[in-house]
Design a protein around this motif. Structure first.
Motif, PDB file in Angstrom:
ATOM      1  N   ALA A   1     113.365-124.617 -71.767  1.00 62.53           N
ATOM      2  CA  ALA A   1     113.101-124.627 -70.531  1.00 62.53           C
ATOM      3  C   ALA A   1     112.880-123.794 -69.338  1.00 62.53           C
ATOM      4  O   ALA A   1     112.226-124.245 -68.531  1.00 62.53           O
ATOM      5  CB  ALA A   1     114.653-124.817 -70.046  1.00 62.53           C
ATOM      6  N   ASN A   2     113.151-122.480 -69.972  1.00 62.70           N
ATOM      7  CA  ASN A   2     112.479-121.478 -68.964  1.00 62.70           C
ATOM      8  C   ASN A   2     111.233-120.472 -70.113  1.00 62.70           C
ATOM      9  O   ASN A   2     110.577-120.044 -69.600  1.00 62.70           O
ATOM     10  CB  ASN A   2     113.378-120.192 -69.938  1.00 62.70           C
ATOM     11  N   ALA A   3     110.399-121.920 -70.630  1.00 64.48           N
ATOM     12  CA  ALA A   3     108.734-120.907 -71.359  1.00 64.48           C
ATOM     13  C   ALA A   3     108.166-122.174 -69.979  1.00 64.48           C
ATOM     14  O   ALA A   3     108.336-122.376 -69.266  1.00 64.48           O
ATOM     15  CB  ALA A   3     108.403-121.937 -72.340  1.00 64.48           C
ATOM     16  N   GLN A   4     107.153-120.516 -69.883  1.00 66.77           N
ATOM     17  CA  GLN A   4     105.980-120.361 -69.421  1.00 66.77           C
ATOM     18  C   GLN A   4     104.592-120.818 -70.097  1.00 66.77           C
ATOM     19  O   GLN A   4     104.568-119.813 -70.973  1.00 66.77           O
ATOM     20  CB  GLN A   4     105.705-119.844 -68.081  1.00 66.77           C
ATOM     21  N   ASP A   5     103.508-121.627 -69.143  1.00 64.83           N
ATOM     22  CA  ASP A   5     102.327-121.467 -70.104  1.00 64.83           C
ATOM     23  C   ASP A   5     101.486-120.493 -69.258  1.00 64.83           C
ATOM     24  O   ASP A   5     101.766-121.057 -68.007  1.00 64.83           O
ATOM     25  CB  ASP A   5     102.034-123.582 -69.202  1.00 64.83           C
ATOM     26  N   VAL A   6     100.128-120.409 -69.264  1.00 66.80           N
ATOM     27  CA  VAL A   6      99.209-119.449 -68.827  1.00 66.80           C
ATOM     28  C   VAL A   6      98.458-120.212 -68.599  1.00 66.80           C
ATOM     29  O   VAL A   6      97.461-120.503 -69.709  1.00 66.80           O
ATOM     30  CB  VAL A   6      98.674-117.985 -69.598  1.00 66.80           C
ATOM     31  N   ILE A   7      97.958-119.986 -67.791  1.00 60.53           N
ATOM     32  CA  ILE A   7      95.662-120.725 -67.050  1.00 60.53           C
ATOM     33  C   ILE A   7      95.149-119.403 -66.050  1.00 60.53           C
ATOM     34  O   ILE A   7      96.208-118.701 -65.488  1.00 60.53           O
ATOM     35  CB  ILE A   7      96.560-121.600 -66.207  1.00 60.53           C
ATOM     36  N   CYS A   8      94.514-119.742 -67.254  1.00 63.00           N
ATOM     37  CA  CYS A   8      92.935-118.526 -66.588  1.00 63.00           C
ATOM     38  C   CYS A   8      92.415-118.958 -65.232  1.00 63.00           C
ATOM     39  O   CYS A   8      92.504-120.235 -65.423  1.00 63.00           O
ATOM     40  CB  CYS A   8      92.610-118.449 -67.686  1.00 63.00           C
ATOM     41  N   HIS A   9      92.793-118.158 -64.460  1.00 62.05           N
ATOM     42  CA  HIS A   9      92.024-118.395 -63.182  1.00 62.05           C
ATOM     43  C   HIS A   9      90.527-118.287 -63.267  1.00 62.05           C
ATOM     44  O   HIS A   9      90.394-117.265 -62.831  1.00 62.05           O
ATOM     45  CB  HIS A   9      92.645-118.049 -62.103  1.00 62.05           C
ATOM     46  N   ARG A  10      90.075-119.145 -62.388  1.00 64.93           N
ATOM     47  CA  ARG A  10      88.433-119.419 -63.147  1.00 64.93           C
ATOM     48  C   ARG A  10      87.873-119.366 -64.301  1.00 64.93           C
ATOM     49  O   ARG A  10      87.382-118.167 -64.153  1.00 64.93           O
ATOM     50  CB  ARG A  10      87.689-118.021 -61.768  1.00 64.93           C
ATOM     51  N   GLY A  11      88.666-119.230 -65.184  1.00 65.22           N
ATOM     52  CA  GLY A  11      88.339-118.671 -66.624  1.00 65.22           C
ATOM     53  C   GLY A  11      88.937-116.987 -66.999  1.00 65.22           C
ATOM     54  O   GLY A  11      89.225-116.716 -65.746  1.00 65.22           O
ATOM     55  N   TYR A  12      88.825-116.246 -68.219  1.00 65.45           N
ATOM     56  CA  TYR A  12      88.863-114.834 -68.364  1.00 65.45           C
ATOM     57  C   TYR A  12      88.372-114.572 -68.631  1.00 65.45           C
ATOM     58  O   TYR A  12      87.147-114.161 -69.071  1.00 65.45           O
ATOM     59  CB  TYR A  12      89.865-114.778 -70.369  1.00 65.45           C
ATOM     60  N   TRP A  13      88.046-114.450 -66.708  1.00 64.49           N
ATOM     61  CA  TRP A  13      86.341-114.155 -66.712  1.00 64.49           C
ATOM     62  C   TRP A  13      86.649-112.744 -66.426  1.00 64.49           C
ATOM     63  O   TRP A  13      85.387-111.653 -66.487  1.00 64.49           O
ATOM     64  CB  TRP A  13      85.555-114.679 -64.983  1.00 64.49           C
ATOM     65  N   ASP A  14      87.945-111.740 -65.934  1.00 62.71           N
ATOM     66  CA  ASP A  14      87.664-110.392 -65.674  1.00 62.71           C
ATOM     67  C   ASP A  14      87.844-109.339 -67.877  1.00 62.71           C
ATOM     68  O   ASP A  14      88.643-108.291 -67.731  1.00 62.71           O
ATOM     69  CB  ASP A  14      88.926-109.803 -65.325  1.00 62.71           C
TER      70      ASP A  14
ATOM     71  N   GLN B   1      83.359-115.143 -63.266  1.00 64.78           N
ATOM     72  CA  GLN B   1      84.127-116.162 -62.964  1.00 64.78           C
ATOM     73  C   GLN B   1      83.396-117.396 -62.992  1.00 64.78           C
ATOM     74  O   GLN B   1      82.238-117.965 -62.857  1.00 64.78           O
ATOM     75  CB  GLN B   1      84.598-115.758 -61.353  1.00 64.78           C
ATOM     76  N   ASN B   2      84.121-118.705 -63.716  1.00 64.77           N
ATOM     77  CA  ASN B   2      83.644-119.834 -63.581  1.00 64.77           C
ATOM     78  C   ASN B   2      81.728-119.855 -63.811  1.00 64.77           C
ATOM     79  O   ASN B   2      81.538-121.243 -64.719  1.00 64.77           O
ATOM     80  CB  ASN B   2      83.183-120.141 -62.301  1.00 64.77           C
ATOM     81  N   SER B   3      82.988-119.255 -65.507  1.00 68.31           N
ATOM     82  CA  SER B   3      81.253-119.340 -66.730  1.00 68.31           C
ATOM     83  C   SER B   3      81.770-119.989 -67.290  1.00 68.31           C
ATOM     84  O   SER B   3      83.335-119.798 -67.885  1.00 68.31           O
ATOM     85  CB  SER B   3      80.680-117.989 -66.662  1.00 68.31           C
ATOM     86  N   ILE B   4      80.835-120.275 -68.768  1.00 72.22           N
ATOM     87  CA  ILE B   4      80.906-120.668 -70.015  1.00 72.22           C
ATOM     88  C   ILE B   4      81.690-119.974 -70.836  1.00 72.22           C
ATOM     89  O   ILE B   4      82.299-119.957 -71.274  1.00 72.22           O
ATOM     90  CB  ILE B   4      79.580-121.045 -70.839  1.00 72.22           C
ATOM     91  N   ARG B   5      81.492-118.546 -70.223  1.00 74.22           N
ATOM     92  CA  ARG B   5      82.051-117.359 -71.480  1.00 74.22           C
ATOM     93  C   ARG B   5      83.496-117.312 -71.118  1.00 74.22           C
ATOM     94  O   ARG B   5      83.879-117.259 -72.028  1.00 74.22           O
ATOM     95  CB  ARG B   5      81.385-116.382 -71.350  1.00 74.22           C
ATOM     96  N   SER B   6      83.929-117.378 -69.745  1.00 67.63           N
ATOM     97  CA  SER B   6      85.295-117.020 -69.411  1.00 67.63           C
ATOM     98  C   SER B   6      85.921-118.534 -69.666  1.00 67.63           C
ATOM     99  O   SER B   6      87.247-118.484 -70.364  1.00 67.63           O
ATOM    100  CB  SER B   6      85.094-116.731 -68.089  1.00 67.63           C
ATOM    101  N   LEU B   7      85.283-119.478 -69.870  1.00 69.30           N
ATOM    102  CA  LEU B   7      85.770-120.885 -70.917  1.00 69.30           C
ATOM    103  C   LEU B   7      86.584-120.714 -72.271  1.00 69.30           C
ATOM    104  O   LEU B   7      87.033-120.706 -72.376  1.00 69.30           O
ATOM    105  CB  LEU B   7      84.735-121.859 -70.616  1.00 69.30           C
ATOM    106  N   VAL B   8      84.922-119.505 -72.913  1.00 66.82           N
ATOM    107  CA  VAL B   8      85.350-119.714 -74.053  1.00 66.82           C
ATOM    108  C   VAL B   8      86.551-118.634 -74.372  1.00 66.82           C
ATOM    109  O   VAL B   8      87.137-118.886 -75.290  1.00 66.82           O
ATOM    110  CB  VAL B   8      84.224-119.526 -74.644  1.00 66.82           C
ATOM    111  N   LYS B   9      85.849-117.757 -74.004  1.00 64.09           N
ATOM    112  CA  LYS B   9      87.094-116.503 -73.799  1.00 64.09           C
ATOM    113  C   LYS B   9      89.034-116.928 -73.116  1.00 64.09           C
ATOM    114  O   LYS B   9      89.348-116.339 -73.846  1.00 64.09           O
ATOM    115  CB  LYS B   9      86.540-115.738 -72.594  1.00 64.09           C
ATOM    116  N   ALA B  10      89.233-117.705 -72.948  1.00 64.52           N
ATOM    117  CA  ALA B  10      90.526-118.313 -72.165  1.00 64.52           C
ATOM    118  C   ALA B  10      91.249-118.865 -73.334  1.00 64.52           C
ATOM    119  O   ALA B  10      91.748-118.490 -73.430  1.00 64.52           O
ATOM    120  CB  ALA B  10      90.230-118.671 -71.151  1.00 64.52           C
ATOM    121  N   ASP B  11      89.951-119.782 -74.173  1.00 61.21           N
ATOM    122  CA  ASP B  11      90.198-119.776 -75.104  1.00 61.21           C
ATOM    123  C   ASP B  11      90.917-119.963 -76.230  1.00 61.21           C
ATOM    124  O   ASP B  11      91.538-119.629 -77.648  1.00 61.21           O
ATOM    125  CB  ASP B  11      89.188-121.207 -75.786  1.00 61.21           C
TER     126      ASP B  11
END
Length: 249
Positions: free
Chosen positions: A16-29, A35-45
């Motif tokens: 009930a208290n678990a949270q899921d992490v969403i990377c904003h515009r991918g993990y770009w930093d 931001q919003n790059s293919i690399r940021s999507l792959v890095k988030a994964d």
């Protein structure tokens, strides 16, 4: 028996208290990303993020393009043609990605795809964008891995009518209460940390209605702690590894 019941209650409490992490515009930093790059999507994964968010516009000649702002390098995406944009580069050297390219990459990954359809000035163009987005997601076989978010009230209704039944759709603008959104049969509220701090009661209200709660963009430890303590379902952040560490504490 009492021990089993006790362990079950603990398990329910954790869930009930678990949270899921969403990377904003991918993990770009992170190194090599933008931001919003293919690399940021792959890095988030690669860090095991539950989801990776990206933003979608449609050009004047109906090409779906991934970018946050209405303009890119001074060119307004809605009124431009793809030929005006396709040679442009992101900060990390990647070409400005199309939605087609982003989804093709997403097919090889596990992270959920959080697609934000941007509000278009031309509402007929926005309606066409919604149709093309949903059609492309279906053609790519990603209907069960996609979630839609938007600031556009009309766009929210368009996506709801077009997407596969049960596809999670969230509204971002922040002016509607959970009960108002429940009447539209969307998945939940997806509001800024500022809005949620002003209306903390909306978390329990949404949950009582069977709706989910996402909060964005949560970057400070103080705001992360607030979201964790208040039991929101998802937290969208530019600092996913910091948030992951806090959730493990």
């Amino acid at each position: 028996m009492k021990k089993i019941l006790f362990l079950a209650l603990i398990s329910l409490s954790i869930t009930a208290n678990a949270q899921d992490v969403i990377c904003h515009r991918g993990y770009w930093d992170t190194e090599g990303a933008a931001q919003n790059s293919i690399r940021s999507l792959v890095k988030a994964d690669s860090i095991g993020a539950w989801g990776s968010e990206f933003d979608v516009w449609m050009t004047a000649d109906s090409v779906l393009v991934v970018n946050h702002d209405a303009t890119f390098n001074g060119v307004t995406i809605e009124t431009a043609k793809w030929d005006d944009l396709k040679t442009m580069r992101l900060n990390n050297g990647e070409p400005l990605p199309t939605l087609d390219l982003m989804l093709e990459c997403g097919k090889r990954l596990k992270t959920r795809l959080i697609l934000e359809m941007k509000p278009h000035t031309n509402k007929e163009q926005e309606k066409e964008a919604a149709c093309r987005i949903v059609e492309m997601v279906k053609d790519k076989g990603l209907e069960d891995r996609i979630e839609y978010i938007t600031f556009s009230y009309q766009g929210m209704k368009e996506l709801k009518g077009l997407a596969k039944q049960g596809t999670p759709i969230y509204y971002l603008n922040g002016e509607l209460s959970p009960s108002q959104l429940a009447e539209l049969d969307v998945a939940g509220i997806d509001y800024s940390i500022r809005v949620m701090r002003e209306h903390p009661q909306w978390i329990d209200e949404a949950h009582s209605l069977g709706m989910k709660v996402n909060v964005w963009t949560v970057n400070s430890e103080r705001d992360m702690d607030w979201c964790i303590q208040n039991g929101v379902d998802f937290i969208t952040t530019n600092a996913p590894e910091l948030l992951q560490r806090k959730l493990k504490q």
